[in-house]
Design an enzyme around this catalytic site. Structure first.
Site, PDB file in Angstrom:
ATOM      1  N   ARG A  55      57.914  16.413  40.813  1.00 14.07           N
ATOM      2  CA  ARG A  55      58.919  16.950  41.719  1.00 14.07           C
ATOM      3  C   ARG A  55      58.284  17.409  43.035  1.00 14.07           C
ATOM      4  NH1 ARG A  55      63.105  21.148  39.295  1.00 14.07           N
ATOM      5  NH2 ARG A  55      63.966  19.289  38.359  1.00 14.07           N
ATOM      6  N   ARG A  94      46.726  64.679  36.854  1.00 16.83           N
ATOM      7  CA  ARG A  94      46.343  63.595  35.931  1.00 16.83           C
ATOM      8  C   ARG A  94      45.294  62.711  36.583  1.00 16.83           C
ATOM      9  NH1 ARG A  94      50.750  64.052  32.130  1.00 16.83           N
ATOM     10  NH2 ARG A  94      51.154  66.267  32.525  1.00 16.83           N
ATOM     11  N   ARG A 126      53.540  66.280  40.757  1.00 13.76           N
ATOM     12  CA  ARG A 126      52.206  66.281  40.187  1.00 13.76           C
ATOM     13  C   ARG A 126      51.133  65.868  41.181  1.00 13.76           C
ATOM     14  NH1 ARG A 126      53.690  63.267  34.729  1.00 13.76           N
ATOM     15  NH2 ARG A 126      54.111  65.128  33.524  1.00 13.76           N
ATOM     16  N   GLY A 163      29.759  39.123  40.260  1.00  9.88           N
ATOM     17  CA  GLY A 163      31.108  39.471  39.802  1.00  9.88           C
ATOM     18  C   GLY A 163      32.122  38.488  40.356  1.00  9.88           C
ATOM     19  N   ASP A 205      34.360  44.434  46.620  1.00 11.74           N
ATOM     20  CA  ASP A 205      33.997  45.720  47.231  1.00 11.74           C
ATOM     21  C   ASP A 205      33.981  45.704  48.754  1.00 11.74           C
ATOM     22  OD1 ASP A 205      33.578  46.808  44.777  1.00 11.74           O
ATOM     23  OD2 ASP A 205      31.446  46.313  44.727  1.00 11.74           O
ATOM     24  N   ARG A 254      30.433  51.388  44.188  1.00  9.77           N
ATOM     25  CA  ARG A 254      29.272  52.238  43.901  1.00  9.77           C
ATOM     26  C   ARG A 254      28.580  52.688  45.180  1.00  9.77           C
ATOM     27  NH1 ARG A 254      26.116  48.658  40.145  1.00  9.77           N
ATOM     28  NH2 ARG A 254      27.740  47.271  40.863  1.00  9.77           N
ATOM     29  N   ARG A 304      63.678  18.538  45.750  1.00  8.87           N
ATOM     30  CA  ARG A 304      64.651  19.627  45.912  1.00  8.87           C
ATOM     31  C   ARG A 304      64.315  20.401  47.188  1.00  8.87           C
ATOM     32  NH1 ARG A 304      66.429  18.243  41.444  1.00  8.87           N
ATOM     33  NH2 ARG A 304      66.822  19.478  39.591  1.00  8.87           N
ATOM     34  N   GLY A 313      59.945  31.887  61.072  1.00 11.16           N
ATOM     35  CA  GLY A 313      58.863  31.798  62.057  1.00 11.16           C
ATOM     36  C   GLY A 313      59.345  31.487  63.456  1.00 11.16           C
ATOM     37  N   GLY A 314      60.674  31.390  63.629  1.00 17.52           N
ATOM     38  CA  GLY A 314      61.188  31.055  64.965  1.00 17.52           C
ATOM     39  C   GLY A 314      60.603  29.737  65.415  1.00 17.52           C
TER      40      GLY A 314
HETATM   41  P1  ADP Z   1      26.396  40.214  43.013  1.00 21.12           P
HETATM   42  O1  ADP Z   1      26.062  38.864  43.536  1.00 21.12           O
HETATM   43  O2  ADP Z   1      27.859  40.353  42.736  1.00 21.12           O
HETATM   44  O3  ADP Z   1      25.825  41.309  43.849  1.00 21.12           O
HETATM   45  P2  ADP Z   1      24.283  40.559  41.003  1.00 21.12           P
HETATM   46  O4  ADP Z   1      23.499  41.519  41.809  1.00 21.12           O
HETATM   47  O5  ADP Z   1      24.447  40.844  39.556  1.00 21.12           O
HETATM   48  O6  ADP Z   1      25.754  40.328  41.544  1.00 21.12           O
HETATM   49  O7  ADP Z   1      23.595  39.127  41.147  1.00 21.12           O
HETATM   50  C1  ADP Z   1      24.082  37.994  40.459  1.00 21.12           C
HETATM   51  C2  ADP Z   1      22.949  37.094  40.051  1.00 21.12           C
HETATM   52  O8  ADP Z   1      22.209  36.692  41.210  1.00 21.12           O
HETATM   53  C3  ADP Z   1      21.919  37.764  39.165  1.00 21.12           C
HETATM   54  O9  ADP Z   1      22.294  37.745  37.792  1.00 21.12           O
HETATM   55  C4  ADP Z   1      20.697  36.918  39.408  1.00 21.12           C
HETATM   56  O10 ADP Z   1      20.757  35.729  38.667  1.00 21.12           O
HETATM   57  C5  ADP Z   1      20.820  36.577  40.880  1.00 21.12           C
HETATM   58  N1  ADP Z   1      20.050  37.536  41.692  1.00 21.12           N
HETATM   59  C6  ADP Z   1      20.440  38.735  42.143  1.00 21.12           C
HETATM   60  N2  ADP Z   1      19.464  39.354  42.849  1.00 21.12           N
HETATM   61  C7  ADP Z   1      18.419  38.515  42.841  1.00 21.12           C
HETATM   62  C8  ADP Z   1      17.088  38.569  43.364  1.00 21.12           C
HETATM   63  N3  ADP Z   1      16.639  39.628  44.055  1.00 21.12           N
HETATM   64  N4  ADP Z   1      16.272  37.516  43.142  1.00 21.12           N
HETATM   65  C9  ADP Z   1      16.701  36.450  42.456  1.00 21.12           C
HETATM   66  N5  ADP Z   1      17.936  36.348  41.920  1.00 21.12           N
HETATM   67  C10 ADP Z   1      18.779  37.350  42.090  1.00 21.12           C
END
Ligand code: ADP
Length: 792
Positions: free
Chosen positions: A577, A291, A198, A22, A163, A207, A670, A585-586
């Site tokens: 520019r 909500r 509310r 991610g 995370d 997760r 500037r 920061g003193g």
């Molecule tokens: P994150 O790094 O955010 O935890 P993922 O678990 O989706 O995300 O891992 C990202 C990529 O890293 C995967 O799509 C895969 O290519 C590689 N990867 C993850 N786990 C393994 C593993 N056990 N062995 C080999 N490659 C892995």
């Protein structure tokens, strides 16, 4: 057959950087730092595009990178070299292709920024490396001669994840930006909740890791939080309703419940936002108009906050250094941060520990899940429990004779987190049965209020009033810079006696430090001052001795970084520019330097180093060269940051004018002064959460002195302390020692400022010439050390 791209000579490497898993804010800062640092130390830089997919496919997805390719990247969100999930890399066949592509490009080091999945993959790749390249020879894909120079693969991990779920590091690149996004949303939701009386259930990411939910709860003063690591008791429904009913009873008009997406009960059954909504809205119970807000991908969004930018930058630099230091026997490292210290740690262990948390949660072994998280995490959990159940938990109340009257005073100028610290201290006091007493308007207010001059007031805190302070900027009880000695110590001591204080909690900056020093010295003379006293440093300047971090400094950096981003962008129309920006920061260059690191300033001028004409001339010559070479590919302006006290002569305006004259129409310049904007509006989540954690520690410390006589207090050096983050630890340092050994009284700052070597990182990464003449200090820190070791 010789290798297609032979390796570089000696210890030099061809270093590729990759982002995977991610995306998270700050990744671009890490990429920039790796690429530029690698070039600085004589290596070649590459980027692997689209995560492991780029490694498996090779070709155009492995790209040579130059210095200019990453200009201005710290200010961009996400990752500019792409990331992807790559199924092929889970299989040996995919990793085999990856190995071949690395060798074809002559790459012998890989720095990967990603989450625990990506880093697990990385470690597997390195472990398998000998057998992978062996197989490539066996199957005839490569020759023995081609693989021979690549027997050692160097891998270094950088943890990029919103995370903050990696064991062994206090923060991951991106987590504080995500937390800032969450807090901003909750602050907004709170306003509408209070207007309509509310309740809101806010669902956040996580997760297996409740860090975001827990920290958001601490930072916003939420009523209840659900995290995966620590489900509430069997009867969590009653527990939540009881806490919220109590909060409503004392007059709270808004209710915020934060739930991590992976929250569950003791049996592992999911606790969903909808379940919580039904419970809060139940007509037979609380009957609140409730909500749900699911924050989703906005949590990832936007540019990185200041902390993530300099964390990413410093860790990127450290990753390159780890590559250079690696030997065949070094276990694969990842770069961590513990409190304020950047460290290298074995990657395998961290991955195993991280996976163990998820396993423990799955097996409903919550004790173990919590114990596997860092101590900071359980500190925060405890802090959160204390601040939400301030007067509900009878079990934690002390017996009457152990209860104390604790004065709380703010000294100095406002800084983000001062109110949050006060709120937490009050909550802790109430939990334990102490009496927290507000001293309004600093020592000036304290000294004058009794003289029929109602400048200040001394009164017991009221929880309902304080409960709303978690996210408030400024100082709700008022603060000023006056010292106790200014009003006369005799008077102050008599007031201590009048109000029967058993302990004093000061929140403030250098004046707070000075005030505590005066009170400590006066103890010999006045018995009423023979009580435990502690200072929680709070000032945007971050110049208090005894700590590397003061409340408010993070808020200030965020404001400054946002300001610089805007200013930089404003140049995009005119293109050529230079902005000379004056920072506060003193006499400490901390703010200027760290902001310079976060925005990529071409130069930073600090009071520690000073400014002279040779230095300015060299920097202006450098700017001329930069603009001469710039064919217009980068439209953003260049920034110089000048601390307000760096020179009495060379002000931001004068420097800008000098540049203008010298530029002779080839580029513009500037000056710009953000001024009090730097104090910030809403404090940053880091300032708010650290405020809570440190304030509670301070009151716990005062509490340990109940019942001590004057003699015992006088002879105990820890009865007057300053709390601080020093390296990887939170410590209480005795005032006397800090005053005598660590303080530069004349310049109102610590004698050895921990961040001094970081100035060189700013210079290196912005390409400032090495031979810039420096007025006072010679080369310090790692660049000097590297020179000695022959690395530069
Ligand atoms: P994150 O790094 O955010 O935890 P993922 O678990 O989706 O995300 O891992 C990202 C990529 O890293 C995967 O799509 C895969 O290519 C590689 N990867 C993850 N786990 C393994 C593993 N056990 N062995 C080999 N490659 C892995």
């Amino acid at each position: 057959m010789a290798p297609i791209v032979p390796p570089l000579s000696g210890r030099k490497r061809r270093i590729a950087v990759m982002t995977s898993g991610g995306d998270s804010p700050g990744m671009n800062g890490a990429i920039r730092a790796v690429i530029r640092m690698a070039i600085e130390v004589g290596c070649e830089s590459y980027a692997v595009l689209e995560g492991y997919e780029g490694l498996v496919q090779g070709g155009d997805l492995i790209k040579r990178m130059d210095w200019e390719d990453v200009r201005g990247w710290q200010s961009e969100g996400g990752t500019l070299i792409g990331t992807a999930r790559c199924l092929a890399f889970y299989e040996r066949a995919g990793r085999l292709k990856g190995a071949k592509n690395m060798i074809l490009n002559g790459i012998d080091a890989l720095i990967i920024c990603g989450g625990d999945g990506s880093l697990t993959g990385a470690d597997k790749f390195r472990t398998e490396w000998p057998s992978l390249i062996g197989e490539l020879v066996k199957t005839g894909e490569l020759t023995q001669e081609q693989i021979d120079p690549f027997k050692q693969l160097n891998i270094v991990g950088l943890v990029g994840s919103i995370d903050n779920d990696m064991s062994g590091t206090d923060a991951t690149i991106g987590c504080f930006s995500a937390l800032a996004n969450i807090c901003e949303m909750i602050d907004k939701v709170e306003a509408t909740a209070a207007s309509h009386s509310r309740a809101f259930v806010v669902e956040v990411m996580g997760r297996h890791c409740g860090w975001l939910a827990l920290m958001a709860g601490v930072a916003t003063g939420a009523d209840f939080v659900f995290i995966p690591e620590k489900p509430r008791s069997e009867n969590w429904r009653d527990e939540m309703c009881k806490v919220i009913a109590r909060h409503r009873e004392i007059g709270k008009r808004k209710t915020i419940v934060i739930v991590a997406e992976g929250a569950h009960d003791m049996q592992g059954n999911k606790i969903s936002s909808e379940m919580l909504r039904e419970l809060l809205a139940d007509k037979k119970g609380l009957a609140l108009d409730t909500r749900i807000t699911v924050l989703g991908h906005v949590q990832r969004g936007g540019t990185a906050c200041a902390y993530d930018r300099y964390l990413a930058t410093l860790q990127g630099v450290e990753a390159v250094r780890a590559v250079l230091d690696a030997t065949p026997d070094t276990p694969t490292p990842f770069i961590a941060i513990n409190e304020n210290k950047i460290t290298r740690k074995p990657l395998v262990q961290a991955v195993l520990d991280t996976q163990a948390v998820a396993k423990a949660i799955e097996n409903q072994d919550f004790e173990r899940a919590m114990s596997l998280r860092d101590t900071e995490f359980s500190d925060f959990h405890q802090a959160y429990l204390t601040t939400t159940t301030a007067d509900l938990d009878d079990a934690r109340r002390l017996p009457d004779k152990k209860r104390m009257r604790i004065g709380i005073i703010h000294v100095g100028a406002p800084a983000g987190g001062v109110n949050a610290a006060t709120r937490a201290a009050v909550a802790y006091c109430l939990t334990r049965g102490h009496t927290p007493i507000a001293i309004h308007n600093g020592f000036a207010g304290f000294a004058r209020h009794h003289d029929d001059k109602p400048l200040g007031a001394v009164r017991e805190f009221d929880w309902l009033e304080v409960d709303g302070w978690a996210s408030k900027g400024g100082s709700e009880i008022g603060m000023n810079r006056e010292l106790p000695g200014d009003s006369g110590m005799e008077l102050i001591a008599s007031l201590f006696s009048k109000y029967k204080f058993d302990g004093l909690f000061i929140i403030g900056g250098f004046e707070g430090f000075h005030a505590l020093s005066q009170l400590r010295e006066a103890r010999e003379k006045y018995s009423s001052l023979c009580i435990p006293m502690t200072l929680l440093p709070a000032t945007i300047s971050n110049n208090v001795p005894g700590t590397e971090y003061s409340l408010g400094s993070d808020t200030c950096l965020n404001e400054l970084v946002a300001y610089c981003d805007k200013i930089k962008q404003s140049a995009s129309a005119s293109r050529r520019r230079v902005f000379v920006i004056e920072t506060q920061g003193g006499r400490s260059g901390y703010v200027a330097t760290l902001a310079g690191l976060a925005v990529g300033a071409v130069a930073v001028y600090t009071p520690e180093e000073g400014i002279n004409i040779q230095m300015l001339a060299a920097d202006i010559t450098h700017l001329k060269e930069v603009f001469q070479q710039d064919s217009g590919q980068s439209r953003a302006g260049r920034l110089i940051l000048v601390n307000e006290k760096a020179s009495t002569v060379y002000t931001a305006k004068l420097i800008a004018d000098m540049i203008k004259v010298e530029a002779n129409g080839r580029f513009e310049s500037r000056d710009s002064i953000p001024g009090h904007v730097q104090q910030g509006g809403v404090p940053s989540p880091m300032d708010r959460t650290r405020a809570v954690r440190l304030a509670i520690k301070c009151i716990e410390h005062l509490e340990s002195y109940e019942d001590r006589g004057d003699g015992a207090i006088l002879s105990d050096s820890h009865s007057a302390t300053v709390i601080g983050i020093k390296g990887a630890q939170v410590v209480f340092s005795p005032m006397k020692e800090v005053e005598e050994i660590e303080t530069d009284w004349k310049n109102r700052r610590p004698l050895n400022e921990f961040w001094t070597p970081l100035k060189e990182v700013v210079d290196v990464l912005s390409g400032r010439p090495k031979d810039i003449p420096r007025p006072e200090s010679p080369l310090m820190g790692w660049r000097a050390k590297d020179k000695k070791r022959g690395l530069l």
